[in-house]
Write an enzyme that holds these catalytic residues in place. Structure first.
Site, PDB file in Angstrom:
ATOM      1  N   ARG A 173      -4.416  12.212   0.369  1.00 15.56           N
ATOM      2  CA  ARG A 173      -4.520  11.466  -0.572  1.00 15.56           C
ATOM      3  C   ARG A 173      -5.779  12.152  -1.546  1.00 15.56           C
ATOM      4  O   ARG A 173      -7.074  12.027  -1.515  1.00 15.56           O
ATOM      5  CB  ARG A 173      -5.115   9.901  -0.347  1.00 15.56           C
ATOM      6  CG  ARG A 173      -4.446   9.230   0.767  1.00 15.56           C
ATOM      7  CD  ARG A 173      -3.421   8.735  -0.071  1.00 15.56           C
ATOM      8  NE  ARG A 173      -2.103   7.789   0.721  1.00 15.56           N
ATOM      9  CZ  ARG A 173      -2.239   6.543   0.668  1.00 15.56           C
ATOM     10  NH1 ARG A 173      -3.074   5.880  -0.337  1.00 15.56           N
ATOM     11  NH2 ARG A 173      -1.356   5.791   1.406  1.00 15.56           N
TER      12      ARG A 173
ATOM     13  N   GLN B 150      -0.830  12.202  -6.615  1.00 12.64           N
ATOM     14  CA  GLN B 150      -0.548  10.801  -7.102  1.00 12.64           C
ATOM     15  C   GLN B 150       0.927  10.585  -7.479  1.00 12.64           C
ATOM     16  O   GLN B 150       1.431   9.432  -7.255  1.00 12.64           O
ATOM     17  CB  GLN B 150      -1.629  10.406  -8.382  1.00 12.64           C
ATOM     18  CG  GLN B 150      -2.831  10.444  -8.021  1.00 12.64           C
ATOM     19  CD  GLN B 150      -3.780   9.854  -8.806  1.00 12.64           C
ATOM     20  OE1 GLN B 150      -3.172   9.706 -10.049  1.00 12.64           O
ATOM     21  NE2 GLN B 150      -5.053   9.852  -8.722  1.00 12.64           N
TER      22      GLN B 150
ATOM     23  N   ASP C 251       3.142  10.252  -4.283  1.00 10.49           N
ATOM     24  CA  ASP C 251       2.571   9.097  -3.327  1.00 10.49           C
ATOM     25  C   ASP C 251       3.859   8.015  -2.834  1.00 10.49           C
ATOM     26  O   ASP C 251       3.666   6.884  -3.850  1.00 10.49           O
ATOM     27  CB  ASP C 251       1.244   8.616  -3.555  1.00 10.49           C
ATOM     28  CG  ASP C 251       0.843   7.861  -2.551  1.00 10.49           C
ATOM     29  OD1 ASP C 251       1.308   7.349  -1.726  1.00 10.49           O
ATOM     30  OD2 ASP C 251      -0.395   7.469  -2.674  1.00 10.49           O
TER      31      ASP C 251
ATOM     32  N   SER D  96       2.444   4.487  -1.788  1.00  9.61           N
ATOM     33  CA  SER D  96       1.731   3.639  -2.788  1.00  9.61           C
ATOM     34  C   SER D  96       2.901   3.043  -3.626  1.00  9.61           C
ATOM     35  O   SER D  96       2.837   1.906  -4.047  1.00  9.61           O
ATOM     36  CB  SER D  96       0.794   4.371  -3.616  1.00  9.61           C
ATOM     37  OG  SER D  96      -0.270   4.931  -2.923  1.00  9.61           O
TER      38      SER D  96
ATOM     39  N   TYR E  95     -10.536   4.697   0.358  1.00 12.11           N
ATOM     40  CA  TYR E  95      -9.633   3.802   1.128  1.00 12.11           C
ATOM     41  C   TYR E  95     -10.733   3.175   2.122  1.00 12.11           C
ATOM     42  O   TYR E  95     -11.589   3.623   2.744  1.00 12.11           O
ATOM     43  CB  TYR E  95      -8.582   4.525   1.675  1.00 12.11           C
ATOM     44  CG  TYR E  95      -7.486   4.923   0.640  1.00 12.11           C
ATOM     45  CD1 TYR E  95      -6.404   4.173   0.274  1.00 12.11           C
ATOM     46  CD2 TYR E  95      -7.452   6.462   0.005  1.00 12.11           C
ATOM     47  CE1 TYR E  95      -5.554   4.619  -0.618  1.00 12.11           C
ATOM     48  CE2 TYR E  95      -7.003   6.863  -0.944  1.00 12.11           C
ATOM     49  CZ  TYR E  95      -5.657   5.897  -1.345  1.00 12.11           C
ATOM     50  OH  TYR E  95      -4.943   6.387  -2.293  1.00 12.11           O
TER      51      TYR E  95
END
Length: 370
Positions: free
Chosen positions: A122, A127, A130, A133, A227
């Protein structure tokens, strides 16, 4: 270089690892894309759509895997498929290593290099890669749609000649990607929404979506990268005690504390569910990793004292078109790390590839955390 896109073998899997748009992008990198016939059927993508995008469509797995350099899929392969994969080929997917040790060992034994997207670090660089997600956002949306369809009341306030109908109350446990997706959807449907997260930093995001953030007199549990960190049983017990009133007042409860590589924490005990009204609904997004309630059964609906606990293991598969679209983009961005000019290069000095790698050159590299 040949990229193979197989037909997923899980009976409940509707997603596919490549859509026509990603085929075009791969063709732009001089990759030959081969699709197994009907691979996109669950996502309503025809073989003709793949052909129009420049892919080749084959009718058998044997033909698909022959001479393949890269294999892109959603879930883990069957052992019979692994036997057809060429030595030195590279497999990318959501391979669920914590539950598929035998499959990972088999991949290593035949010389396949395997990379699991659940292990993606992460960091800011990842991003766009991911997949957890992207799929969680869709699962959060679908959790509200699924829960609303099972409620004996409507979600929004409605003023009628017979009087005013009050809006449903929704309580979301966890304000990560899935939780925020659920909050936003429930608010759009007109519900009164409250949410709780162990990270106090989540308050701003929850309130920006028009929901009320429930703050408990507990020490914040912020983990690495923003997180939530794992909680002690003492912390969870106190949390459950303080949340019981909120649970009892909710019509729809959505729990989102899923652990991809471990057992999900119990957020709702049987005694807490006893306080809920008949007709209430719980949607447990952590069913696949054990469930956030004591009554959850993966893949099943449980009815207890008139309360429905929905244990759908992968709600993103209920919206396969968008789930496949986003997942294929994640895969393509990971794939870009492996392509160097006109060849494939596995650079385990790269922190992303190193973290994701399960096996390479016949060696098992991933070990479950104790």
């Amino acid at each position: 270089m040949k990229v193979a896109i197989p037909n997923e073998q899980s009976p409940n899997e509707t997603r596919v690892a490549a859509v026509p748009d990603s085929v075009v992008k791969m063709k732009g990198k001089q990759l030959d894309v081969v699709i197994e016939s009907n691979a996109g059927q669950g996502a309503f993508i025809s073989d003709i759509a793949y052909l129009d995008a420049g892919a080749k469509v084959v009718s058998t797995s044997q033909e698909l895997y022959e001479d393949s350099d890269l294999i892109l899929r959603v879930g883990p392969p069957q052992e019979s498929e692994i036997e057809m994969m060429p030595k030195g080929s590279i497999l990318l997917g959501l391979l669920q290593p914590a539950h598929n040790g035998q499959i990972i060992a088999k991949l290593a034994s035949v010389g396949v290099s395997a990379f699991s997207l659940e292990l993606l670090p992460r960091i800011s660089r990842t991003q766009s890669m991911d997949a957890l997600s992207s799929q969680a956002a869709l699962a959060g949306y679908q959790s509200v749609i699924t829960g609303a369809s099972r409620l004996p009341k409507i979600m929004p306030m409605l003023m009628t000649a017979a009087g005013t109908l009050v809006p449903a109350r929704v309580f979301v446990l966890g304000a990560g990607v899935a939780g925020l997706g659920a909050i936003a959807t429930a608010r759009r449907l007109g519900a009164i929404v409250e949410a709780f997260d162990v990270r106090r930093a989540a308050r701003e995001e929850v309130e920006s979506l028009g929901a009320k953030f429930v703050e408990l007199p507990l020490e914040a549990a912020e983990g690495a990268g923003g997180y939530a960190s794992a909680q002690s049983e003492e912390y969870l017990a106190k949390q459950r005690e303080l949340l019981t009133t909120k649970i009892a007042n909710a019509d729809l409860v959505i729990t989102t504390a899923a652990i991809p590589l471990g057992r999900a924490p119990i957020l709702l005990t049987k005694s807490m569910i006893d306080e809920m009204r008949a007709g209430s609904v719980i949607v447990d997004l952590a069913a696949q990793s054990g469930g956030n309630t004591e009554l959850t059964k993966e893949g099943e609906d449980v009815t207890y004292r008139g309360i429905t606990i929905i244990g759908e293991s992968n709600l993103a598969t209920k919206v396969p078109s968008h789930a496949s679209q986003t997942y294929s983009r994640n895969l393509f961005n990971v794939l870009s790390l492996l392509i160097s000019g006109d060849s494939v290069s596995v650079n385990l000095e790269d922190e992303i590839l190193s973290a994701m790698c399960l096996c390479h050159d016949g060696q098992l590299l991933w070990k479950p955390k104790a």
